[in-house]
Design a protein around this motif. Structure first.
Motif, short mmCIF file in Angstrom:
data_model
loop_
_atom_site.label_atom_id
_atom_site.label_comp_id
_atom_site.label_asym_id
_atom_site.label_seq_id
_atom_site.Cartn_x
_atom_site.Cartn_y
_atom_site.Cartn_z
N VAL A 114 -29.03 14.10 -29.48
CA VAL A 114 -28.05 13.28 -30.13
C VAL A 114 -26.79 13.71 -30.28
O VAL A 114 -26.57 14.73 -30.74
N CYS A 115 -25.62 12.84 -30.05
CA CYS A 115 -24.28 13.51 -30.13
C CYS A 115 -23.97 13.38 -31.73
O CYS A 115 -24.62 12.18 -32.33
N ALA A 116 -23.36 14.33 -32.32
CA ALA A 116 -23.07 14.18 -33.63
C ALA A 116 -22.14 12.88 -34.15
O ALA A 116 -22.35 12.60 -35.24
N GLY A 117 -21.62 12.40 -32.96
CA GLY A 117 -20.77 11.18 -33.04
C GLY A 117 -21.68 9.88 -33.38
O GLY A 117 -21.08 8.84 -33.70
N VAL A 170 -23.81 10.21 -22.34
CA VAL A 170 -23.08 11.32 -21.82
C VAL A 170 -22.07 11.58 -22.60
O VAL A 170 -21.22 10.53 -23.19
N ARG A 171 -21.84 12.76 -22.95
CA ARG A 171 -20.60 13.26 -23.70
C ARG A 171 -19.86 14.33 -22.77
O ARG A 171 -20.54 15.44 -22.86
N ASN A 172 -18.94 14.04 -22.21
CA ASN A 172 -18.01 15.06 -21.42
C ASN A 172 -16.70 15.16 -21.99
O ASN A 172 -15.98 14.15 -22.29
N GLY A 218 -26.12 17.34 -30.24
CA GLY A 218 -26.00 17.55 -29.00
C GLY A 218 -24.89 18.59 -28.28
O GLY A 218 -25.02 19.12 -27.42
N GLY A 219 -23.76 18.62 -29.31
CA GLY A 219 -22.86 19.37 -28.98
C GLY A 219 -23.01 21.15 -28.78
O GLY A 219 -22.10 21.75 -28.03
N ARG A 220 -24.10 21.37 -29.17
CA ARG A 220 -24.37 22.63 -29.02
C ARG A 220 -25.23 22.84 -27.65
O ARG A 220 -25.32 24.04 -27.28
N ASP A 262 -14.27 21.14 -33.21
CA ASP A 262 -15.18 20.01 -32.78
C ASP A 262 -16.66 20.48 -33.64
O ASP A 262 -16.66 21.43 -34.23
N ASN A 263 -17.18 19.19 -33.83
CA ASN A 263 -18.55 19.22 -34.58
C ASN A 263 -18.46 19.95 -35.89
O ASN A 263 -19.27 20.81 -36.34
N ARG A 264 -17.86 19.25 -36.86
CA ARG A 264 -17.95 19.64 -38.07
C ARG A 264 -17.95 18.53 -38.96
O ARG A 264 -17.14 17.46 -38.69
MO LIG Z 1 -21.54 15.45 -28.86
#
Ligand SMILES: [Mo]
Ligand SMILES: Nc1nc2c(c(=O)[nH]1)N[C@H]1C(S)=C(S)[C@@H](COP(=O)(O)O)O[C@H]1N2
Length: 888
Positions: free
Chosen positions: A162-165, A112-114, A270-272, A295-297
């Motif tokens: 997948v989370c970019a992190g 989970v990414r909230n 995942g951020g998108r 974020d997400n860069r």
């Molecule tokens: Mo993410």
């Protein structure tokens, strides 16, 4: 195979219909007779030769840490590892658990990414959930989830998010980024059901010049609603598989994953994939949402956190935004800390893990090296997604499974390779790398960047030989969890950025200069000279005006409560505490620089010693010493037993380092106990006086009154945490502390100054008895000690009196030198002791200075703040001087 925990079944991820029972995921949005629904539900998976969702057990209990947050209504799985303290909820499953679930992940273990609180949507409101398609379209559409279900074709297919992190902890060990520490389990796969986005967008008819699709969620965050964008032509391409999903593994989306509606974008970070979707806006430019820009860069590697904070141009450059995932892989087995016994082992060990590509590109090879990349071996790959691809069109989970024409790879794949155990025994590590169909191969070296995203160097597992065992180590452990080979290399002085994983190369000039050492960011106001005591600090340990300590400096978190990206809660939970470990581990250089504004002073020496989180035991101390406590470092004891004394008090017995060890606590002094909240890792520190005798060997007992939460008021953090500690758990101790010490036979010291005492007046309330009890017992037990004691012990009810039997016995045996009085505010009818609170009237009657004769007398006081205050005033009125009084 002679592996020692964790164990696993080899074929789990290939679970087929012929295996055990089909799973019965609950169907939260069907109100029909549930037995029947479950059956139908199971049927849909039984029909085909496709991987099944793992058994699911939707969590039913709200976890303790969540209760204090805006998500307090939301039950969650306790196995999930929290990466950003308590709130917001950012979690991954333990890597082994994730892998063992197989190709599909159960919703409760799905990462989970909230960015903030979860929007709460009640089941009855779901059909009316409204969202819109607007902006540069000929035909703007507003529709409800009901419309979406009724008017559009529903599809079902598996997608990996997948989370970019993912794997960012590795970057953070090299140099702290602005992101929190994901391990390698920021990735999960589910069967999503919903409407293919291109169907919907085409209906709205984008206008000429439209190039982007912006999306916005319902979660309101410090910088606006969460939102981002993708290229419009991607959204229009069915092969890319973008979907508006409402179901996951056949059940309604769970709240953490976007209930009731989310975007699912395969192959991209995942951020998108915006959750709790409210708006789709077709535009000529990329999203200007704060979270899209900041974020997400992946900024160029030379851009430092400070530089990126000072110059917004870095963030505005769309070239640095990330969309397609990078090629990546990780090893699940051997697991971190797994051991392999060489004696009697099978000839081969099966190494295995996952791999995924970006932008729908298939992973075309996975390679493993045992000699740091000199030679490689080809692993086998299982593409479970292809078994869905091969299916004839059919109904699945409320949508049609028909992947005809979808060439792209939207899911992770699992790889494995059998390696001879003797080869493992000779190797020092196992690296894995994957390559995609465009020959994008994972790099050998890390590409560090400010946000630490898309980390994908070869995944390394080290092998240590320990006797008959091989012990394996992963690069890191998620969040603040210690462990992992990178931390070990770093601690041993290795420079992880030396291009050789921090290993020292052979040869005379081998130790190359450290290329880049991050400067320490100053976090204090220059010239500020304001010394703060621990007592002042402790006044700020609540919600309003929380102060906290980092590196001995005091910060006022009040002005930042609203703006804190991690939410006010995380500042509040650090209030009054030393948060050095936690703060330094989570925050970027930019965040650290911001601390200057909130710096209000420095903690004095005594306070620093009291709060110090120094875990290091003194150098060169190979043998545990005769005495347990160390004033300057935390020592570990083990919880040995818990005994319940009453409904709210327990005695905790702790084991010291060895059987012959004494605690090393002088009579009248205290020690500090430090616990870490097992979930948040937040340190909680309080001082206690053990009730066991100071001469006791090998153990100590601490009496703790547990302050439970009630409707009206929060209970005690420390006592509750202690109550929840499992037997065998480590706890940190430090001491002794305290300004008073009883040397015996009428002699004590106060702040090191010796004093003679003929009579002690001891006044205590509730658990304030514990330090007093130590002194009282010492006097009673020593026949030669002629010091007199008058003990006034106040409580509410009879049951609340702590150590009563012990006190009574000691008093009975020593009637000549002691007077023991109890007073109760809620006495039973037959109570023969005193009644009422310890306050002026009672003290006048029983504790007038004149009653204590000419000799030296001293008052020891310990109790709740209010009691100490009223006692203080009352005593001064009946002839006592401040010099006579000692407050514990
Ligand atoms: Mo993410
Ligand atoms: N509305 C909203 N959508 C969101 C987010 C968010 O915080 N709010 N987080 C994003 C990020 S960064 C990721 S990685 C994925 C995670 O989806 P999951 O929590 O279902 O795994 O959701 C994305 N969508």
């Amino acid at each position: 195979m002679a592996t020692v925990a964790p164990t696993h079944e080899d074929t789990k991820h290939l679970r087929r219909v012929s295996d055990d029972l089909p799973p019965t995921p609950p169907d939260s949005d069907t109100n029909s007779d549930s037995g029947k629904a479950d059956e139908d539900h199971a049927q849909q998976f039984v029909k085909a030769d496709i991987p099944l969702p793992p058994p699911t057990q939707p969590p039913t209990e709200v976890l303790e840490p969540d209760k204090k947050t805006p998500d307090s209504w939301l039950p969650r799985d306790p196995r999930l590892i929290r990466l950003t303290g308590v709130h917001p909820f950012n979690v991954e499953a333990p890597l082994t658990d994730l892998y063992n679930e197989g190709f599909l992940t159960s919703p409760e273990l799905f990462y989970v990414r909230n960015h903030g609180p979860v929007p709460q949507v009640h089941d009855e409101d779901i059909p009316d959930w409204e969202f819109s398609i607007e902006g540069m379209v000929e035909h703007p559409i507003k529709l409800t989830l009901r419309d979406l279900l009724e008017q559009y074709e529903q599809k079902t297919y598996p997608v990996t998010l997948v989370c970019a992190g993912n794997r960012r902890k590795e970057q953070n060990v090299v140099r702290k980024t602005k992101g929190f520490s994901w391990g390698a389990a920021g990735v999960s796969t589910a069967l999503f059901t919903g409407v293919v986005l291109s169907d919907l967008i085409r209906k709205a008819r984008p206008k000429r010049g439209a190039r982007y699709l912006c999306m916005e969620g319902a979660d309101k965050l410090p910088n606006g609603y969460y939102g981002t964008s993708v290229k419009l032509n991607w959204a229009l391409d069915p092969n890319r598989g973008m979907m508006l999903a409402h179901r996951m593994n056949g059940e309604m989306l769970r709240p953490d994953h976007g209930k009731p509606l989310r975007v699912v974008i395969p192959g991209q970070i995942g951020g998108r994939s915006v959750k709790w979707l409210k708006k789709l806006v077709v535009t000529a430019e990329p999203s200007d949402n704060w979270y899209h820009i900041y974020d997400n860069r992946v900024l160029p590697t030379m851009v430092s956190p400070e530089e990126s904070a000072n110059d917004p141009k870095w963030w505005m450059d769309e070239r640095y935004a990330i969309y397609d995932l990078s090629t990546n892989s990780a090893t699940a087995y051997p697991a971190h800390e797994e051991q392999l016994c060489l004696v009697g082992s099978e000839p081969n060990y099966r190494v295995k893990g996952y791999a995924y590509g970006g932008g729908g590109r298939r992973i075309t090879r996975v390679e493993v090296t045992l000699d740091k990349g000199k030679t490689w071996r080809l692993a086998k790959i299982d593409y479970a997604e292809d078994r869905y691809r091969e299916q004839q069109p059919r109904e699945l989970c409320g949508g049609t499974l028909d992947m005809e024409g979808q060439e792209a790879s939207h899911c992770w794949c699992f790889w494995n390779l059998d390696i001879a155990v003797h080869e493992l025994a000779e190797a020092s590590d196992i690296f894995v790398r994957a390559m995609d169909e465009s020959m994008n191969v994972q790099p050998r070296d890390m590409y560090w960047s400010v946000l630490g995203m898309m980390n994908n160097p070869w995944f390394r597992v080290t092998i240590a030989k320990e006797g008959d065992y091989l012990r394996f180590e992963h690069p890191t452990q998620p969040a603040l969890m210690p462990g992992g080979l990178m931390e070990r290399v770093k601690k041993a002085g290795g420079n992880l950025a030396n291009g050789y994983w921090g290993e020292k190369l052979g040869g005379p000039e081998a130790e190359e200069p450290v290329t880049e050492v991050a400067k320490e960011v100053p976090m204090t106001k220059e010239g500020l000279k304001n010394v703060v005591t621990i007592d002042e600090l402790r006044k700020h340990d609540k919600d309003e005006a929380p102060w906290f300590v980092v590196n001995g400096e005091i910060y006022d978190g009040t002005p930042f409560l609203d703006a804190h990206p991690g939410g006010a809660q995380s500042i509040v939970s650090a209030a009054g505490l030393d948060s050095t470990d936690e703060f330094m581990a989570i925050h970027s250089e930019t965040a650290k620089a911001m601390m200057r504004d909130y710096h209000i002073g420095s903690l004095d020496e005594e306070g620093r010693a009291a709060l110090s989180t120094n875990d290091v035991q003194p150098d060169g101390q190979a043998e545990p010493s005769a005495v347990f406590l160390e004033p300057r470092s935390w020592k570990k004891g083990t919880l040995h037993a818990k005994t319940t004394n009453s409904w709210d008090t327990k005695t905790f017995s702790f084991k010291l380092e060895h059987e012959g060890q004494t605690l090393g606590l002088p009579t009248g002094q205290h020690l500090m106990i430090r616990l870490r909240d097992p979930v948040t890792r937040e340190a909680i520190i309080r001082s206690y006086t053990p009730v066991s005798e100071t001469s006791k060997l090998g153990f100590m007992d601490v009496l703790v009154k547990i302050y439970f939460d009630t409707k009206e008021r929060k209970g005690g953090k420390m006592s509750q945490a202690m109550d929840q500690l499992p037997i065998g758990h480590f706890v940190d101790f430090k001491g002794p502390i305290g300004k008073f010490e009883y040397l015996g036979r009428g002699i004590c010291t106060v702040n090191g100054k010796e004093k003679r005492v003929k009579t002690f007046l001891m006044i205590c309330g509730g658990s304030g008895i514990t330090p007093i009890y130590q002194v009282f017992r010492a006097i009673m037990q020593d026949r030669e000690d002629q010091t007199k004691c008058v003990l006034l012990n106040g409580n509410r009810q009879l049951e609340d009196i702590l150590c009563k039997t012990d006190l009574d016995t000691l008093a009975k045996d020593n009637e000549a030198k002691c007077q023991l009085m109890y007073t109760l505010t809620k006495p039973p009818d037959d109570w023969e002791g005193l009644r009422g609170r310890i306050a002026a009237p009672l003290l006048k009657e029983h504790a007038d200075r004149a009653m204590f004769g000419e000799g030296e007398a001293m008052v020891l006081i310990c109790g709740p703040e209010a009691l100490e205050k009223s006692v203080h005033e009352a005593l001064l009125e009946i002839g006592w001087k401040d010099d006579d009084l000692l407050f514990f």
